[in-house]
Design an enzyme around this catalytic site. Structure first.
Site, short mmCIF file in Angstrom:
data_model
loop_
_atom_site.label_atom_id
_atom_site.label_comp_id
_atom_site.label_asym_id
_atom_site.label_seq_id
_atom_site.Cartn_x
_atom_site.Cartn_y
_atom_site.Cartn_z
N LYS A 89 -41.36 80.75 31.39
CA LYS A 89 -41.19 82.20 31.57
C LYS A 89 -42.46 82.78 32.19
CE LYS A 89 -39.99 86.37 28.93
NZ LYS A 89 -39.66 86.93 27.60
N SER A 135 -35.17 89.23 27.25
CA SER A 135 -35.90 89.32 28.49
C SER A 135 -36.12 87.97 29.16
CB SER A 135 -37.25 89.97 28.24
OG SER A 135 -38.05 89.19 27.36
N SER A 189 -35.55 87.93 22.58
CA SER A 189 -35.58 87.53 24.00
C SER A 189 -35.40 86.05 24.27
CB SER A 189 -36.88 88.00 24.64
OG SER A 189 -36.75 89.34 24.99
#
Ligand code: GLN
Length: 491
Positions: free
Chosen positions: A83, A158, A182
């Site tokens: 990420k 997210s 997330s």
């Protein structure tokens, strides 16, 4: 030969260690998959093909030089994605924000470093909601990621880029972060397995901070077993993060039972609410029934403070975010507006560098922390947070895990919540309490709705009891095949 990108991590490990495949072959297979599907999915902000091939060759060389397998990490040569909230030295790290569009970190996050130390191979940095604020990746400053199961829909967020990359077999594994859901929610929307560890179990060093008392680094994979193998490597105390816990890790994969005899699973009634999608409840209840048939005892429980988690989270997280984001002033990092006066540099850089949702959170958080309101909002929220934690503490006196839906719905349409932030926030209702209480949680696929969109089940455990999650999810996955389903992606 079978498509290499369809292999499970355990199969990859066996084939690499027996030299049936090389890391370079495997890495090239994933890079090709990225080339093929990335135009439809858009999971990556940055891909790192050259670095990946270089690391893969190094892993292959090492395997030739060191003939004894016990001296090599089983993860040597295994590719993964990261990420874009986690720093990797010398590679651009944006956190999904324009303000960090050209930020090149000089250091590597501890969790990433530990995987590199094992010889793993980096495929790229994945898309995300700006500063991890959001549930859909639509808040990315760059582009939205598409759900591999239905390109009209969000992958969740997210960490949506990481989840979509794994679901589309563009990476076998990916790191994410989970502050309020997330990792678990995008895992659920994309039909894969995702772990949010206990707060403090994995170092936050090098994770771009959102809400520091809630942030955790988690991992996505195709099964609980795959996820546990990566978690083991990245977890543990780190002197660079004072909140990381100095407790040794147990051996996670020894003697994993295939049945659930003796396991006590709690099902909280507050997590089955009016308005949730019926197909979600059905799939979750069916999964719990399967766990019962594997020998677990199922207990209906109550977590009475659940309804307060949403307002509490949306005070604490923005309050901490407003403090954490103060450092992005146009001077020290990233984007800097061309202005003569210092105050104008601050104002213009932040005004142009942050997106709408981030600005909303900064304003909410600043308000909640401001003189005269601090006690009424932040102070009060902290007290209620303790009550939420206490609900869980009491429940875990008599339970091994708690089972719930991950989210009230399956993946929603791109744009569906664009003008309604509250509707977006409401989708986090089942994942936020975990972060407020600091517990570990795991999301695993347990079925599909009528549109063939994946449904996720959430398992929660007491602090540091990740092995309970792995054991129960693993026994479930041995007895079912939801985690083996893959989307048909149209290119
Ligand atoms: N959707 C939640 C938020 O917007 C949680 C995000 C996260 O876990 N980073 O804050």
């Amino acid at each position: 030969m079978k498509d290499l990108t369809a292999l499970s991590l355990s199969q990859i490990i066996t084939m690499l260690s027996s030299k049936q495949i090389s890391s370079l072959e495997l890495t090239n297979a994933y890079l090709q998959q990225i080339e093929r599907f990335e135009p439809s999915i858009q999971a990556f902000i940055t891909t790192t093909p050259e670095l990946a091939r270089q690391q893969a060759k190094k892993a292959d060389d090492l395997r030739v030089r060191i003939s004894r397998d016990d001296q090599l990490s089983p993860l040597l040569g295994v590719p993964f994605a990261i990420k874009d909230a986690l720093a990797l030295q010398d590679i651009r790290c944006t956190s999904g924000s324009k303000i960090l569009e050209n930020f090149i970190p000089q250091y590597t996050a501890t969790t990433v470093q530990r995987l590199l130390d094992a010889g793993m191979v980096v495929l790229g940095k994945t898309n995300m909601d700006e500063f991890a604020m959001g549930s859909s990746t639509e808040n990315s400053a760059f582009f939205t990621t598409y759900n591999p199961w239905d390109l009209q829909r969000v992958p969740g967020g997210s960490s949506g880029g990481s989840a979509a990359a794994v679901a589309a077999h563009m990476a076998p594994l990916a790191l994410g972060s989970d502050t309020g859901g997330s990792v678990r929610q995008p895992a659920s929307f994309c039909g894969i397995t995702g772990l949010k560890p206990t707060y403090g179990r994995c170092s936050r060093f090098g994770l771009i901070a959102y809400g520091s008392s809630l942030d955790t680094v988690g991992v996505f994979g195709h099964s609980a077993r795959d996820v546990s193998l990566i978690f083991q490597q990245m977890a543990g105390h780190d002197p660079l993060d004072s909140t990381s816990i100095a407790v040794p890790l147990p051996a996670y994969n020894d003697n994993n039972p295939t049945d659930l005899k003796g396991k006590r699973i709690g099902v909280p009634r507050e997590y089955f609410i009016e308005g949730m999608q019926p197909a979600v409840e059905q799939a979750v209840r069916a999964a719990i029934d399967l766990m019962r048939s594997l020998g677990a005892s199922i207990h209906e429980i109550s977590l009475p403070h659940t309804a307060f988690a949403l307002p509490v989270y949306y005070i604490i997280a923005p309050a901490e975010a407003s403090a954490n984001l103060a450092r992005f002033d146009g001077i020290r990092y990233g984007y800097s507006a061309d202005q003569k006066h210092l105050l104008d540099v601050y104002k213009e850089s932040r005004g142009a560098g942050f997106g709408q949702e981030v600005k909303r959170r900064i304003m909410l958080g600043t308000y909640a922390l401001s003189a005269g309101y601090y006690d009424a909002y932040y102070g009060q929220a902290q007290k209620v947070r303790t009550l939420i934690k206490r609900d869980f503490d009491q429940a875990f006196e008599n339970l091994d895990v708690i089972a719930t839906p991950v989210a009230p719905t399956t993946a929603f349409r791109i744009g569906e919540h664009n003008n309604d932030p509250l509707a977006m926030y409401l989708g986090d209702i089942f994942t936020l309490p975990t972060n407020l209480a600091g517990l570990p949680g795991l999301s695993l696929p347990v079925g599909f709705d009528g549109d063939h969109l994946p449904v996720g089940l959430q398992l929660l455990a007491a602090p540091l009891q990740e092995q309970q999650l792995f054991q129960i999810a693993n026994a479930y996955q041995m007895a079912s095949d939801w985690h083996l389903q893959s989307p048909q992606i149209t290119t």
